[in-house]
Design a protein around this motif. Structure first.
Motif: not given
Length: 121
Positions: A66-85
């Protein structure tokens, strides 16, 4: 071989947000799983990922759900971890890990160098 480089860590106040990035290079076609692991000061790295992505599925530990979100951008070969709250308890070194087909729990074959996240109260 796969190389992973994390970035985006830093100092943030409680309640704030950060976005971590994990840039992959090398044999990226072999990556089927990406996980973000935490290591608290003076402790061993946690065995289970805080967040992971395997195929089209995502996994979150209860502590970050509910606070963190994992996502990826295949074109950039990059994975993100959005950390809120963010909370002071989220203060850790965050490691990105990648592996071939298998469980989101691991084991993972490749690891980044880690990025420090510090949350002040």
């Amino acid at each position: 071989q796969v190389q992973l480089v994390e970035s985006g860590g830093g100092l943030v106040q409680a309640g704030g947000s950060l976005r971590l990035s994990c840039a992959a290079s090398g044999r990226t076609f072999s990556i089927h799983r990406i996980g973000w692991f935490r290591q608290a000061p003076g402790k061993e790295r946690e065995l289970a990922p805080a967040a992971a992505m395997s195929g089209g599925s995502t996994y979150y530990a209860d502590s970050v759900k509910g606070r963190f979100t994992i996502s990826r951008d295949n074109a950039k070969n990059t994975v993100y971890l959005q950390m809120d709250s963010l909370k002071p308890d989220d203060t850790d070194i965050y490691y990105c890990a990648a592996g071939g087909a298998g469980s989101y729990r691991g084991p993972y074959d490749y690891w980044g160098q880690g990025t420090q996240v510090t949350v002040s109260s």
